[in-house]
Design a protein around this motif. Structure first.
Motif, PDB file in Angstrom:
ATOM      1  N   THR A 168      95.403 -33.593 100.843  1.00  0.00           N
ATOM      2  CA  THR A 168      95.358 -34.154  99.602  1.00  0.00           C
ATOM      3  C   THR A 168      94.230 -35.151  99.221  1.00  0.00           C
ATOM      4  O   THR A 168      93.992 -35.712  98.150  1.00  0.00           O
ATOM      5  N   HIS A 190     103.988 -41.524  91.636  1.00  0.00           N
ATOM      6  CA  HIS A 190     103.992 -40.911  90.290  1.00  0.00           C
ATOM      7  C   HIS A 190     104.135 -41.721  89.156  1.00  0.00           C
ATOM      8  O   HIS A 190     104.350 -41.653  87.992  1.00  0.00           O
ATOM      9  N   THR A 235     103.700 -44.285  86.240  1.00  0.00           N
ATOM     10  CA  THR A 235     102.653 -44.391  85.234  1.00  0.00           C
ATOM     11  C   THR A 235     103.559 -44.914  83.948  1.00  0.00           C
ATOM     12  O   THR A 235     104.676 -44.959  83.817  1.00  0.00           O
ATOM     13  N   ARG A 248      98.828 -46.898  79.309  1.00  0.00           N
ATOM     14  CA  ARG A 248      98.961 -47.971  80.722  1.00  0.00           C
ATOM     15  C   ARG A 248      97.546 -48.683  80.570  1.00  0.00           C
ATOM     16  O   ARG A 248      97.981 -50.021  81.042  1.00  0.00           O
ATOM     17  N   ASP A 251      97.669 -32.307  88.226  1.00  0.00           N
ATOM     18  CA  ASP A 251      98.161 -33.097  89.229  1.00  0.00           C
ATOM     19  C   ASP A 251      98.519 -32.369  90.349  1.00  0.00           C
ATOM     20  O   ASP A 251      98.581 -31.159  90.191  1.00  0.00           O
ATOM     21  N   ASN A 259      94.555 -29.645  92.789  1.00  0.00           N
ATOM     22  CA  ASN A 259      94.272 -30.727  93.803  1.00  0.00           C
ATOM     23  C   ASN A 259      92.994 -31.236  93.613  1.00  0.00           C
ATOM     24  O   ASN A 259      91.935 -30.444  93.488  1.00  0.00           O
ATOM     25  N   LEU A 260      92.916 -32.499  93.242  1.00  0.00           N
ATOM     26  CA  LEU A 260      91.518 -33.105  93.197  1.00  0.00           C
ATOM     27  C   LEU A 260      90.527 -32.879  93.920  1.00  0.00           C
ATOM     28  O   LEU A 260      89.038 -32.799  93.747  1.00  0.00           O
ATOM     29  N   GLN A 287      92.435 -42.467  86.572  1.00  0.00           N
ATOM     30  CA  GLN A 287      93.046 -43.897  86.802  1.00  0.00           C
ATOM     31  C   GLN A 287      94.205 -43.897  87.732  1.00  0.00           C
ATOM     32  O   GLN A 287      95.005 -42.964  87.540  1.00  0.00           O
ATOM     33  N   ASN A 288      94.085 -44.813  88.641  1.00  0.00           N
ATOM     34  CA  ASN A 288      95.346 -44.741  89.511  1.00  0.00           C
ATOM     35  C   ASN A 288      95.722 -43.714  90.467  1.00  0.00           C
ATOM     36  O   ASN A 288      96.502 -43.245  90.687  1.00  0.00           O
TER      37      ASN A 288
HETATM   38  C1  LIG Z   1      99.961 -43.383  90.012  1.00  0.00           C
HETATM   39  S1  LIG Z   1      99.921 -41.803  89.537  1.00  0.00           S
HETATM   40  C2  LIG Z   1      98.666 -42.292  88.241  1.00  0.00           C
HETATM   41  C3  LIG Z   1      99.052 -41.389  86.990  1.00  0.00           C
HETATM   42  C4  LIG Z   1      98.186 -41.945  85.563  1.00  0.00           C
HETATM   43  N1  LIG Z   1      96.821 -41.307  85.917  1.00  0.00           N
HETATM   44  C5  LIG Z   1      98.135 -43.394  85.360  1.00  0.00           C
HETATM   45  O1  LIG Z   1      97.034 -44.085  85.633  1.00  0.00           O
HETATM   46  O2  LIG Z   1      99.010 -43.840  85.225  1.00  0.00           O
HETATM   47  C6  LIG Z   1      98.669 -40.895  90.543  1.00  0.00           C
HETATM   48  C7  LIG Z   1      98.815 -39.657  90.696  1.00  0.00           C
HETATM   49  O3  LIG Z   1      97.854 -38.998  91.355  1.00  0.00           O
HETATM   50  C8  LIG Z   1      98.519 -37.796  91.850  1.00  0.00           C
HETATM   51  N2  LIG Z   1      97.464 -37.417  93.185  1.00  0.00           N
HETATM   52  C9  LIG Z   1      97.544 -37.983  94.362  1.00  0.00           C
HETATM   53  N3  LIG Z   1      96.578 -36.930  94.955  1.00  0.00           N
HETATM   54  C10 LIG Z   1      96.246 -36.109  94.330  1.00  0.00           C
HETATM   55  C11 LIG Z   1      95.248 -34.904  94.487  1.00  0.00           C
HETATM   56  N4  LIG Z   1      94.497 -34.644  95.555  1.00  0.00           N
HETATM   57  N5  LIG Z   1      94.944 -34.189  93.368  1.00  0.00           N
HETATM   58  C12 LIG Z   1      95.492 -34.438  92.215  1.00  0.00           C
HETATM   59  N6  LIG Z   1      96.316 -35.698  91.942  1.00  0.00           N
HETATM   60  C13 LIG Z   1      96.769 -36.139  92.898  1.00  0.00           C
HETATM   61  C14 LIG Z   1      99.750 -38.145  92.288  1.00  0.00           C
HETATM   62  O4  LIG Z   1     100.637 -36.879  92.517  1.00  0.00           O
HETATM   63  C15 LIG Z   1     100.250 -38.969  91.069  1.00  0.00           C
HETATM   64  O5  LIG Z   1     101.066 -37.942  90.070  1.00  0.00           O
END
Ligand SMILES: C[S@@+](CC[C@H](N)C(=O)[O-])C[C@H]1O[C@@H](n2cnc3c(N)ncnc32)[C@H](O)[C@@H]1O
Length: 288
Positions: free
Chosen positions: A33, A88, A90, A94, A157, A212-213, A230-231
């Protein structure tokens, strides 16, 4: 799912995770990830893995790790576990300076230079609040500019469970106050007494997917006008953050904007992008 596993009850082994085993778990998570778990977050990782092992009847970290690592059978279990190992948290709107930058500056400027449609991506959308917030801002900003102007948002996500929650789009009433009154009045409807949802004209603008990013290059996303990331990067190693940002930069349409959370990356630049100076934001625009 649990039936496919082979439970091994060994409560003593479950009591602790030594540093070698912790390193193996950290390595697997980062490889799959990009998310890095720092040593001080070991208790979080151990308790999340342990809770899931209890659910599926495993008593030994090593055996469970081997199961998870097995191609095919382990993939289904991994999909559940990854939801537990990611954060997760959020909120709606935000990072309000980023939404204000779009509303007050980016959108009017792009409309003046002939923008005809907007395709946005919310990367790491968690339970969807970022995507819905953006949909409200774009809908409001495009009002009065004729029906030819279209917009759509892809929200993704790595967690399938988060994507399912985002797609369901039902939120507890207490969270209404996160949404500025103007948008609340226009774009939200109650679902009974205790919950609310965005109205249909907003809901139809957002499509959700599990992406998956670190595999985003394989996703059919390109020529984007807005990318919200973000985040998410904060959970990745520094070098990986830069690689991912380089990849995101390549997906932007000329004039397109990449919005990161302030402080999430230091000293990054890209030859095709200009830093947009906006109060409290970290944003980069693709040159025309
Ligand atoms: C803290 S949340 C941020 C949500 C929103 N972007 C915000 O700023 O409020 C982080 C999110 O990134 C996702 N995430 C973590 N690794 C990731 C990956 N490799 N690919 C896509 N999403 C990922 C997590 O599952 C989580 O839902």
């Amino acid at each position: 799912m649990a039936a496919a596993l082979q439970p091994q009850h060994d409560p003593l082994a479950l009591a602790g995770m030594d540093d070698v085993m912790f390193g193996r778990w950290v390595g697997l998570l980062e490889q799959r990830t990009g998310v890095v778990v720092a040593p001080q977050r070991k208790p979080f990782l151990v308790s999340a893995v342990r809770a899931r092992m209890r659910e599926v009847g495993y008593g030994n970290f090593n055996q469970y790790l081997e199961h998870i690592s097995t191609p095919g059978a382990g993939a289904v279990e991994w999909a559940t576990l990854v939801d537990r190992l990611t954060v997760h948290e959020t909120r709606f709107f935000r990072h309000s300076p980023s939404f204000e930058l779009i509303r007050q500056r980016w959108l009017p400027e792009r409309l003046a230079s002939g923008l005809t449609s907007v395709h946005a991506w919310s990367v790491g959308c968690a339970s969807g609040e970022e995507a819905w917030s953006l949909a409200m801002v774009l809908h409001q900003g495009l009002l009065g500019h004729g029906s030819k102007l279209q917009f759509g948002i892809t929200a993704s996500d790595v967690s399938a469970a988060a994507v399912a929650t985002a797609r369901a789009a039902v939120y507890p009433r207490a969270r209404l106050e996160e949404i500025p009154p103007l948008y609340r009045a226009e774009y939200i409807e109650m679902q009974g007494e205790a919950a609310f949802t965005p109205i249909a004209s907003i809901r139809k603008r957002v499509a959700f997917a599990r992406v998956n990013l670190i595999e985003a290059a394989a996703a059919p996303l390109q020529r984007l006008n807005l990318i919200f990331c973000q985040n998410v990067l904060i959970y990745f190693a520094r070098e990986r953050r830069r690689e991912l940002l380089d990849g995101l930069a390549g997906l932007l349409e000329p004039g397109g904007l990449l919005l990161i959370g302030p402080g999430e990356v230091n000293g990054w630049s890209h030859p095709g992008l200009t830093r947009v100076i906006g109060q409290g934001t970290l944003a980069y625009q693709r040159r025309d």
